[in-house]
Design an enzyme around this catalytic site. Structure first.
Site, PDB file in Angstrom:
ATOM      1  N   SER A   1       0.611  -1.195   0.100  1.00 40.61           N
ATOM      2  CA  SER A   1      -0.036   0.121  -0.020  1.00 40.61           C
ATOM      3  C   SER A   1       0.918   1.415   0.095  1.00 40.61           C
ATOM      4  O   SER A   1       0.324   2.481  -0.453  1.00 40.61           O
ATOM      5  CB  SER A   1      -0.997  -0.053   1.298  1.00 40.61           C
ATOM      6  OG  SER A   1      -0.246   0.115   2.418  1.00 40.61           O
TER       7      SER A   1
ATOM      8  N   LYS B   1       0.394   4.707   6.913  1.00 48.92           N
ATOM      9  CA  LYS B   1      -0.133   5.612   5.636  1.00 48.92           C
ATOM     10  C   LYS B   1       0.420   7.000   5.788  1.00 48.92           C
ATOM     11  O   LYS B   1       1.306   7.442   6.750  1.00 48.92           O
ATOM     12  CB  LYS B   1      -1.737   5.671   5.695  1.00 48.92           C
ATOM     13  CG  LYS B   1      -2.398   4.644   5.938  1.00 48.92           C
ATOM     14  CD  LYS B   1      -2.310   3.685   4.584  1.00 48.92           C
ATOM     15  CE  LYS B   1      -3.155   2.280   4.847  1.00 48.92           C
ATOM     16  NZ  LYS B   1      -2.913   1.464   3.590  1.00 48.92           N
TER      17      LYS B   1
END
Length: 206
Positions: free
Chosen positions: A28, A95
């Site tokens: 990701s 993230k």
């Protein structure tokens, strides 16, 4: 000579208050962070000092409505030992901070870029030719919440994937574990992680 119990306690204290190892389990955050990268995460950055573009590790259980597995004492001990090698909890995510409290974030602007508080921003950490998002969104981040996105936008389950859930995918500041500091493995990628700061934009409403 220090006994094993004292050493273990010292490690737990360091992990709880100063620095935590973390291993990258998914794609990701490519190409910034690769599967198998091992990082040290600084726990000394308070939420008020988090900036747009910072890469952080956070507990996503509340923001992303994740089920927290029930664990016994033995399992907790095993997890504590595994964490020394960088294995985080299943609900720990890494993230990039895109929206700060109060920010109006949407995708996409007329030129196809991400827009923050009315300003289209360049994201140097995205792969060449990558779209900022294939999922359209238009959000205003509440107080003490953050909007998180992965760098590999087509393969990241981030704030966008939880828009329709309670909290709208926004991450509470209290759930931020820390800011990614340095990569210690593999050795050929040893060093600090480029945070790729987003250019300054005005506060929402200015």
């Amino acid at each position: 000579m220090l006994g094993p119990a004292v050493l273990l306690l010292a490690v737990v204290v360091v992990r709880a208050f100063f620095v935590t190892p973390f291993g990258i389990p998914s794609e990701s955050m490519q190409d910034t962070l690769l599967v198998g990268d091992r990082l040290l995460v600084s726990r000394t950055t308070p939420p008020d000092d988090v900036q747009r573009g910072d890469i952080v590790v956070f507990d996503a259980s509340e923001a992303f409505n994740l089920e927290v597995p029930q664990r016994g004492v033995f399992q907790r001990l095993v997890e504590a030992v595994e964490s020394l090698a960088g294995k985080g909890q299943p609900t720990d995510y890494v993230k990039r901070v895109i929206g700060l409290p109060g920010d109006h974030v949407r995708c996409c602007a007329a030129d196809g870029r991400l827009e923050i508080n009315g300003v289209a921003v360049t994201e140097p950490y995205l792969a060449p030719g990558a779209r900022p998002s294939v999922i359209p969104f238009d959000v205003t981040v509440p107080p003490d919440r953050f909007w998180m996105m992965g760098d590999n936008r087509g393969a990241s389950s981030d704030s966008r994937a939880h828009l329709g859930e309670p909290g709208g995918g926004m991450v509470p500041g209290a759930d931020i574990i820390g800011k990614v500091w340095v990569r210690y493995w593999p050795l050929d990628r040893l060093g600090s992680v480029d945070q790729g700061q987003i250019a300054s934009v005005p506060r929402n409403g200015e």
